[in-house]
Design a protein around this motif. Structure first.
Motif, PDB file in Angstrom:
ATOM      1  N   GLU B  42      16.495  28.599  -2.930  1.00  0.00           N
ATOM      2  CA  GLU B  42      15.223  28.866  -3.600  1.00  0.00           C
ATOM      3  C   GLU B  42      14.674  27.594  -4.235  1.00  0.00           C
ATOM      4  O   GLU B  42      13.480  27.318  -4.150  1.00  0.00           O
ATOM      5  CB  GLU B  42      15.417  29.970  -4.648  1.00  0.00           C
ATOM      6  CG  GLU B  42      14.133  30.605  -5.155  1.00  0.00           C
ATOM      7  CD  GLU B  42      13.486  29.851  -6.300  1.00  0.00           C
ATOM      8  OE1 GLU B  42      14.181  29.044  -6.963  1.00  0.00           O
ATOM      9  OE2 GLU B  42      12.273  30.041  -6.535  1.00  0.00           O
ATOM     10  N   ALA B  43      15.571  26.812  -4.850  1.00  0.00           N
ATOM     11  CA  ALA B  43      15.135  25.569  -5.482  1.00  0.00           C
ATOM     12  C   ALA B  43      14.659  24.557  -4.448  1.00  0.00           C
ATOM     13  O   ALA B  43      13.697  23.823  -4.678  1.00  0.00           O
ATOM     14  CB  ALA B  43      16.284  24.977  -6.304  1.00  0.00           C
ATOM     15  N   GLY B  44      15.323  24.517  -3.319  1.00  0.00           N
ATOM     16  CA  GLY B  44      14.982  23.527  -2.311  1.00  0.00           C
ATOM     17  C   GLY B  44      13.780  23.897  -1.466  1.00  0.00           C
ATOM     18  O   GLY B  44      13.155  23.021  -0.868  1.00  0.00           O
ATOM     19  N   GLN B  46      11.102  25.950  -2.565  1.00  0.00           N
ATOM     20  CA  GLN B  46       9.873  26.254  -3.316  1.00  0.00           C
ATOM     21  C   GLN B  46       8.684  25.512  -2.730  1.00  0.00           C
ATOM     22  O   GLN B  46       8.739  24.297  -2.539  1.00  0.00           O
ATOM     23  CB  GLN B  46      10.014  25.761  -4.761  1.00  0.00           C
ATOM     24  CG  GLN B  46      10.709  26.658  -5.701  1.00  0.00           C
ATOM     25  CD  GLN B  46      10.588  26.136  -7.135  1.00  0.00           C
ATOM     26  OE1 GLN B  46      10.728  24.948  -7.405  1.00  0.00           O
ATOM     27  NE2 GLN B  46      10.352  27.044  -8.044  1.00  0.00           N
ATOM     28  N   ASP B  76      10.530  32.161  -8.229  1.00  0.00           N
ATOM     29  CA  ASP B  76       9.329  31.907  -9.021  1.00  0.00           C
ATOM     30  C   ASP B  76       8.817  30.524  -8.676  1.00  0.00           C
ATOM     31  O   ASP B  76       9.549  29.690  -8.120  1.00  0.00           O
ATOM     32  CB  ASP B  76       9.662  31.996 -10.517  1.00  0.00           C
ATOM     33  CG  ASP B  76       8.440  32.250 -11.383  1.00  0.00           C
ATOM     34  OD1 ASP B  76       8.618  32.433 -12.604  1.00  0.00           O
ATOM     35  OD2 ASP B  76       7.303  32.262 -10.864  1.00  0.00           O
ATOM     36  N   GLY B  77       7.567  30.268  -9.012  1.00  0.00           N
ATOM     37  CA  GLY B  77       7.007  28.938  -8.819  1.00  0.00           C
ATOM     38  C   GLY B  77       6.474  28.665  -7.428  1.00  0.00           C
ATOM     39  O   GLY B  77       6.095  27.545  -7.121  1.00  0.00           O
ATOM     40  N   TRP B  78       6.464  29.652  -6.569  1.00  0.00           N
ATOM     41  CA  TRP B  78       5.906  29.502  -5.222  1.00  0.00           C
ATOM     42  C   TRP B  78       4.443  29.939  -5.230  1.00  0.00           C
ATOM     43  O   TRP B  78       3.934  30.522  -6.179  1.00  0.00           O
ATOM     44  CB  TRP B  78       6.642  30.397  -4.225  1.00  0.00           C
ATOM     45  CG  TRP B  78       8.108  30.218  -4.088  1.00  0.00           C
ATOM     46  CD1 TRP B  78       9.062  30.330  -5.065  1.00  0.00           C
ATOM     47  CD2 TRP B  78       8.826  29.969  -2.874  1.00  0.00           C
ATOM     48  NE1 TRP B  78      10.314  30.157  -4.536  1.00  0.00           N
ATOM     49  CE2 TRP B  78      10.195  29.938  -3.187  1.00  0.00           C
ATOM     50  CE3 TRP B  78       8.435  29.770  -1.543  1.00  0.00           C
ATOM     51  CZ2 TRP B  78      11.190  29.709  -2.225  1.00  0.00           C
ATOM     52  CZ3 TRP B  78       9.430  29.559  -0.583  1.00  0.00           C
ATOM     53  CH2 TRP B  78      10.788  29.520  -0.934  1.00  0.00           C
ATOM     54  N   THR B  79       3.775  29.712  -4.125  1.00  0.00           N
ATOM     55  CA  THR B  79       2.520  30.380  -3.825  1.00  0.00           C
ATOM     56  C   THR B  79       2.708  31.092  -2.487  1.00  0.00           C
ATOM     57  O   THR B  79       3.209  30.478  -1.529  1.00  0.00           O
ATOM     58  CB  THR B  79       1.348  29.397  -3.740  1.00  0.00           C
ATOM     59  OG1 THR B  79       1.245  28.663  -4.962  1.00  0.00           O
ATOM     60  CG2 THR B  79       0.036  30.143  -3.505  1.00  0.00           C
TER      61      THR B  79
END
Lengths: 150, 326
Positions: B42-44, B46, B76-79
């Protein structure tokens, strides 16, 4: 006495030394909406996960997206505080992480090593001691650097 | 609008030819994956998916028998949007066989932190097991249009169940703690709709509940498993058809079924149907989907709950018996 020493030696050899590795974001993610950017985007220097020493990272858990900070002598349980989010008074997340390694402030030689090899070792025989390195770990809520020993 | 959004997300990139699907893998350490935890994936990964015109898929693969994935995930933090979305799915190797299986991929937390918090809209999760000892297995918030298929959620002693916003759940099983003060499947977001099809809840004090929004339930199965003061369906305002409960006058809507269901091994998370009114009393939802929690193809008449009824194989007639008959 000699049997006792042999036993202790064997025990010490058998018990693994505590050590962990932190997967740290090497680049900023950015969201156009400021609130969502703060709450959800990983920024450079934020710890993503903590794993035991010797963890075999995946192919993409490396530069350019991630770097690894190795902490010999530190357990995962102690380092896990650096993956906690920043919460408000009602326990809602306001920032992805409470703590952030200030990569830009790390001395140039160490920063270059980190960003070219993808790894730094923090400890008595590492690239930095913990006392030195903690000066670059910032609490984003208070603005203060880490002062605790792990 | 939202029905169209779910439909677009379910159809995937095939209907929007410009969209690129980018798949990366999550495997245990040392098995050659791109990532070793879903959290790192998820972190990589985004990103602003509409800007990139991408669907990003996290494919969970490999042999997880050595232990679960214990890194909690927040999406979170995606579009995202209905055609450029996040998908997390297990491969055959990592997927449960239709019942709880700790040797397959489990996203697990030993405390009260939810193993997954979904704060991003347009997320699909398929074939994943979630375990949270004392908290929510799935925590959906600040997001819309979650699609869950073939999920199994389990708690040990949590008083909270899984929380969802809008979207769809199908073929999911929820194993309660028996200590719930909040529902195993909860909708508490205003002005949204959650469609729940062929899901099974076992052993939770409160099964399906709606405090805000609208939950539509079809072919859902609640069995109390002997917990005190059970309430399978709480304040449901949506359209409900062919749901079942072991509590009298509990299942809402049209054609409710009441009865105690015999499962293959409920205590160990196997909700295969053996006997009871859940068999052959479901509505035919084949216009929406055609499989069950184990990936088996459903046939008419449909069953209620996450698993399709499979009749036991007949006893084998011994060759000698045939020739000994007069």
């Amino acid at each position: 006495m000699s049997r006792f020493l042999i036993f202790i030696s064997a025990w010490l050899l058998a018990v693994p030394s505590p050590a962990c590795e932190l997967l740290v974001k090497a680049v900023d993610a950015v969201h156009s909406e400021p609130g969502k950017d703060a709450r959800g985007s990983y920024k450079r220097g934020m710890v993503v996960v903590a794993m035991p020493d010797g963890h075999q990272w995946g192919a993409r858990e490396s530069l350019p997206t991630f770097v690894v900070i190795k902490l010999p002598g530190i357990t995962v349980a102690k380092a896990i505080k650096y993956i906690a989010p920043q919460l408000d008074a009602t326990t809602n997340t306001v920032r992805r992480r409470l703590w952030q390694i200030q990569v830009a402030d790390i001395p140039l030689a160490a920063r270059n090593k980190l960003l070219t090899t993808g790894s730094l070792t923090i400890g008595p025989t590492g690239d930095y001691t913990w006392v030195q390195f903690r000066n670059f770990i910032k609490n984003l809520e208070t603005g203060l650097t880490e002062t605790n020993n792990l | 609008m939202r029905i169209a959004a779910i439909a677009l997300m379910l159809l995937g990139a095939a209907t929007v030819s410009a969209v690129t699907t980018v798949t990366t893998t999550i495997k245990p350490a040392g098995q050659g994956g791109d990532y070793t935890t879903l959290s790192a994936w998820e972190a990589g990964q985004q990103a602003d998916l509409p800007a990139l015109d991408e669907i990003r898929v996290g494919s969970i693969d490999g042999d997880w028998s050595a232990g679960p994935d214990t890194a909690a995930v927040t999406i979170d933090g995606w579009t995202t949007d209905a055609t450029r979305y996040i998908e997390i799915r297990t491969t055959t190797a990592a997927r449960h066989p239709g019942k709880w299986d700790a040797t397959k991929y489990v996203l697990s937390q030993s405390g009260a932190v939810a193993p997954i918090t979904i704060s991003e809209s347009y997320v699909k999760c398929i074939g994943i097991q979630f375990y949270c000892a004392t908290g929510r297995p799935i925590n959906g918030q600040n997001a819309v249009m979650f699609f869950g298929d073939k999920l199994i959620c389990k708690t040990l002693s949590a008083n909270l169940g899984s929380r969802f916003t809008s979207g769809e759940l199908r073929n999911c099983a929820f194993i309660g703690s028996g200590s719930e003060t909040s529902a195993a499947v909860l909708l508490n977001t205003a002005a949204v709709t959650l469609n729940v099809y062929n899901c099974t809840i076992y052993g939770a004090v409160i099964g399906f509940a709606e405090t805000q929004g609208t939950m539509n339930l079809s072919n859902c199965l609640y069995q109390s498993g002997g917990v005190a003061s059970p309430d399978g369906y709480n304040s449901i305002s949506g359209t409900c058809v062919n749901n079942c409960s072991d509590i009298a006058s509990d299942a809402p809507g049209t054609n409710p079924q009441t009865g105690t269901i015999t499962f293959t091994d409920a205590a160990n998370g196997d909700f295969g149907l053996v006997a009871g009114v859940a068999i052959a009393n479901g509505a035919d939802l084949s216009a929406t989907f055609t499989d069950d929690l184990a990936g088996l193809t459903r046939t008419v008449p449909w069953d209620i709950g996450a698993r399709k009824y499979v009749a036991a194989a007949p006893a084998v007639t011994q060759f000698e018996d045939v020739f000994e008959r007069p």
